[in-house]
Design a protein around this motif. Structure first.
Motif, mmCIF file in Angstrom:
data_model
loop_
_atom_site.group_PDB
_atom_site.id
_atom_site.type_symbol
_atom_site.label_atom_id
_atom_site.label_comp_id
_atom_site.label_asym_id
_atom_site.label_seq_id
_atom_site.Cartn_x
_atom_site.Cartn_y
_atom_site.Cartn_z
ATOM 1 N N THR A 61 0.838 -1.192 0.000
ATOM 2 C CA THR A 61 0.000 0.000 0.000
ATOM 3 C C THR A 61 0.873 1.242 0.000
ATOM 4 O OG1 THR A 61 -0.155 0.232 2.410
ATOM 5 C CG2 THR A 61 -1.728 -1.261 1.355
ATOM 6 N N ASP A 62 0.320 2.330 -0.512
ATOM 7 C CA ASP A 62 1.012 3.614 -0.573
ATOM 8 C C ASP A 62 0.042 4.667 -0.050
ATOM 9 O OD1 ASP A 62 2.192 6.069 -1.356
ATOM 10 O OD2 ASP A 62 3.197 5.126 -3.061
ATOM 11 N N ALA A 63 0.416 5.337 1.026
ATOM 12 C CA ALA A 63 -0.496 6.254 1.701
ATOM 13 C C ALA A 63 -0.527 7.648 1.097
ATOM 14 C CB ALA A 63 -0.132 6.353 3.190
ATOM 15 N N HIS A 64 0.273 7.909 0.060
ATOM 16 C CA HIS A 64 0.283 9.264 -0.508
ATOM 17 C C HIS A 64 0.661 9.200 -1.980
ATOM 18 C CE1 HIS A 64 0.631 13.729 0.540
ATOM 19 N NE2 HIS A 64 0.824 13.662 -0.777
ATOM 20 N N VAL A 65 -0.349 9.064 -2.841
ATOM 21 C CA VAL A 65 -0.117 9.076 -4.287
ATOM 22 C C VAL A 65 -0.976 10.163 -4.925
ATOM 23 C CG1 VAL A 65 0.337 6.594 -4.272
ATOM 24 C CG2 VAL A 65 -1.942 7.425 -4.930
ATOM 25 N N HIS A 66 -0.672 10.409 -6.201
ATOM 26 C CA HIS A 66 -1.454 11.339 -7.013
ATOM 27 C C HIS A 66 -1.616 10.703 -8.396
ATOM 28 C CE1 HIS A 66 -1.134 14.577 -4.057
ATOM 29 N NE2 HIS A 66 0.156 14.305 -3.961
ATOM 30 N N LEU A 67 -2.641 9.888 -8.553
ATOM 31 C CA LEU A 67 -2.770 9.135 -9.799
ATOM 32 C C LEU A 67 -2.883 10.053 -11.016
ATOM 33 C CD1 LEU A 67 -5.001 6.263 -8.488
ATOM 34 C CD2 LEU A 67 -2.833 5.951 -9.692
ATOM 35 N N PHE A 68 -3.551 11.192 -10.869
ATOM 36 C CA PHE A 68 -3.702 12.085 -12.010
ATOM 37 C C PHE A 68 -2.448 12.893 -12.292
ATOM 38 C CE2 PHE A 68 -8.116 11.136 -12.323
ATOM 39 C CZ PHE A 68 -8.442 11.472 -13.622
ATOM 40 N N MET B 6 -4.089 11.632 -2.681
ATOM 41 C CA MET B 6 -4.131 12.822 -1.853
ATOM 42 C C MET B 6 -4.354 14.120 -2.623
ATOM 43 S SD MET B 6 -4.177 11.386 0.942
ATOM 44 C CE MET B 6 -4.125 12.774 2.077
ATOM 45 N N ALA B 7 -4.785 14.037 -3.868
ATOM 46 C CA ALA B 7 -5.256 15.194 -4.633
ATOM 47 C C ALA B 7 -5.546 14.722 -6.046
ATOM 48 C CB ALA B 7 -4.256 16.350 -4.651
ATOM 49 N N GLY C 14 -1.769 24.915 -2.619
ATOM 50 C CA GLY C 14 -2.642 24.503 -3.712
ATOM 51 C C GLY C 14 -3.125 25.638 -4.596
ATOM 52 N N ASP C 15 -2.533 26.805 -4.468
ATOM 53 C CA ASP C 15 -2.923 27.936 -5.299
ATOM 54 C C ASP C 15 -1.965 28.022 -6.489
ATOM 55 O OD1 ASP C 15 -3.634 30.292 -6.496
ATOM 56 O OD2 ASP C 15 -3.398 31.539 -4.712
ATOM 57 N N ILE D 288 -9.904 21.115 -13.232
ATOM 58 C CA ILE D 288 -9.847 19.658 -13.434
ATOM 59 C C ILE D 288 -10.022 18.883 -12.137
ATOM 60 C CG2 ILE D 288 -8.393 19.893 -15.482
ATOM 61 C CD1 ILE D 288 -5.985 19.108 -13.793
ATOM 62 N N GLY D 289 -10.335 19.563 -11.041
ATOM 63 C CA GLY D 289 -10.635 18.878 -9.794
ATOM 64 C C GLY D 289 -9.437 18.394 -9.026
ATOM 65 N N PHE D 290 -8.267 18.963 -9.314
ATOM 66 C CA PHE D 290 -7.069 18.546 -8.595
ATOM 67 C C PHE D 290 -6.927 19.312 -7.282
ATOM 68 C CE2 PHE D 290 -2.418 18.116 -7.993
ATOM 69 C CZ PHE D 290 -2.313 16.739 -8.129
#
Length: 444
Positions: free
Chosen positions: A80-87, A126-127, A161-162, A184-186
């Protein structure tokens, strides 16, 4: 190589099973009692049926079962990986922010399949707008891990995140103009209690399992030094209140010590990163408050930046990695493993190497590191409570009734974690949700 798309029973014979389900890392002492060290069982069999571990030690599989002869190999839970960003794993910053939206979805789908083939059967995103991707993967339509989605990460104006341009007015003054990362919802920029409440509820509406907020400066962002605090205590409490009403929790991106303490005071349950914690006192407070340190074993070479400011911030963060791990172990804090690889597609394969660093660079025993990356992370994921999409069965362990996410390994990762650094060579079988996605043992 075999991909089995139906849930037929599977019997795996003659395997030594990784028997560990504790959530906390062992103290960094050399005189640990043997009972505290994760162990392997004697050779046994594991029956998988109806997507779950049906029995351990049986020699009477149902008719029509697929039988895999393990040959004494080691069977471990899926990583498992607790912090990814697939997009953002399979694309660059320019591709994410200027490319067609559809391309981002295809890249995310490809990144998900690659993660599964590296042995990662569950991830916490995580985003990113990944709820629809999760539904497709859960249906077995395409290969990929289980996903705990945060949806858009929530940031204040000028926060991590800005990603608006410096010459653009803040959202709160422009009545609806949003940067591409928000479109895009990121990410979602929100200021003040009311906007934070709305932003959290928006992500929950879209299917978030947990919420992520930005509570301190970041490395890759343009406007925020690492020392700055982001969101007032009241704004952070607003996020926690909205998430708690939905039966889940808030995780906070933050490196610096004061930001960590503010997040704890607000009721945030997971600190993402935390590498610039000032000393063991703050980590002790985390442990006493039941707050997780969801961190990453970074090296400076993991990320490259086009300007000296971001490069220097990256250097500062990486210099804090060893201390944050050391103090977390000494104070008994819950540690989660993640990678946070994004916007450099050519480096996505570092995911496995970063796991092995827990043992090769940061003094964890191989079995203990493996436990963190399986049942340990799973305990953090379970904080999603009523929003947990996989709450129907235990996760991250090989026990009767648990989800059937398992890996058959060439070599013994409880003695040498580096075998997991080469998944193409050393993962003989990959099973997720009771389906076989890789089986090199069926070759003549």
């Amino acid at each position: 190589m075999t991909q089995q798309n139906t849930h037929v029973p599977i019997l795996i014979n003659n395997v030594r099973v990784f028997a560990a389900a504790s959530t906390k890392p062992e103290p960094a002492a050399s005189n640990l009692p043997t009972s505290n060290v994760p162990t392997l069982t004697a050779p046994t069999s594991v029956l998988i049926q109806d997507r779950k571990i049906a029995a351990i030690g049986t020699d009477n599989p149902p008719e029509g079962s697929v039988v895999i002869e393990g040959g004494g190999r080691v069977l471990i839970p899926g990583l498992t990986d607790a912090h990814v960003h697939l997009f953002a794993t399979g694309t660059s910053l320019a591709g994410l922010t200027t490319g067609a939206t559809g391309v981002g979805y295809y890249n995310a789908l490809a990144a998900a399949g690659q993660m599964l083939m590296r042995g990662f059967t569950t991830v916490r995103d995580m985003a990113g707008d990944v709820t629809s991707l999760r539904q497709v993967l859960d249906a077995g339509t395409f290969p990929g891990p289980r996903i705990y989605a945060s949806q858009a990460a929530i940031s204040q104006t000028s926060g991590h995140g800005d990603f608006s341009h410096v010459y653009e007015d803040a959202n709160t003054f422009t009545c609806g103009a949003h940067a591409r990362a928000e479109q895009i919802g990121f990410l979602r920029v929100a200021d003040g209690r009311d906007q934070v409440l709305a932003a959290v509820r928006e992500q929950l509406k879209k299917g978030a399992s947990q919420i992520k907020v930005m509570a301190g400066g970041g490395v890759s962002s343009a406007y925020d030094p690492l020392d700055v605090l982001q969101y007032t205590l009241d704004e952070l409490k607003a996020a926690v209140e909205a998430a708690t009403d939905w039966g889940t929790y808030v995780a906070a991106h933050v490196y610096n010590d004061e930001g960590i303490r503010r997040a704890i005071a607000a009721g945030i349950r997971s600190i993402e990163h935390g590498h610039l914690v000032a000393g063991p006192e703050t980590v002790k407070l985390m442990a006493e408050s039941g707050v997780w340190l969801s961190t990453q074993p970074f090296l400076e070479s993991d990320h490259e930046y086009p300007n000296p400011e971001n490069t220097e911030k990256n250097k500062q963060v990486c210099e804090g990695v060893a201390n944050s791990f050391k103090w977390a172990r000494e104070e008994g804090a819950n540690i989660a493993f993640g990678t946070d690889l994004l916007l450099e597609p050519e480096k996505a394969g570092l995911q496995n190497e970063m796991l092995t660093r827990l043992s090769t660079h940061f003094d964890f025993k191989p079995g203990e590191a493996l436990r963190i990356a399986t049942s340990g992370n799973a305990a953090l994921f379970r904080l999603s409570g009523e929003r947990d999409p996989y709450k129907a069965a235990p996760l991250g362990q090989i026990t009767e009734g648990a989800w059937a996410d398992v890996l058959l390994v060439e070599g013994d990762p409880t003695q040498d974690l580096t075998v997991l650094g080469d998944p193409d060579k050393n993962l003989a079988v990959i099973i997720k949700d009771g389906r076989i996605y890789k089986n090199t043992l069926d070759r003549p």
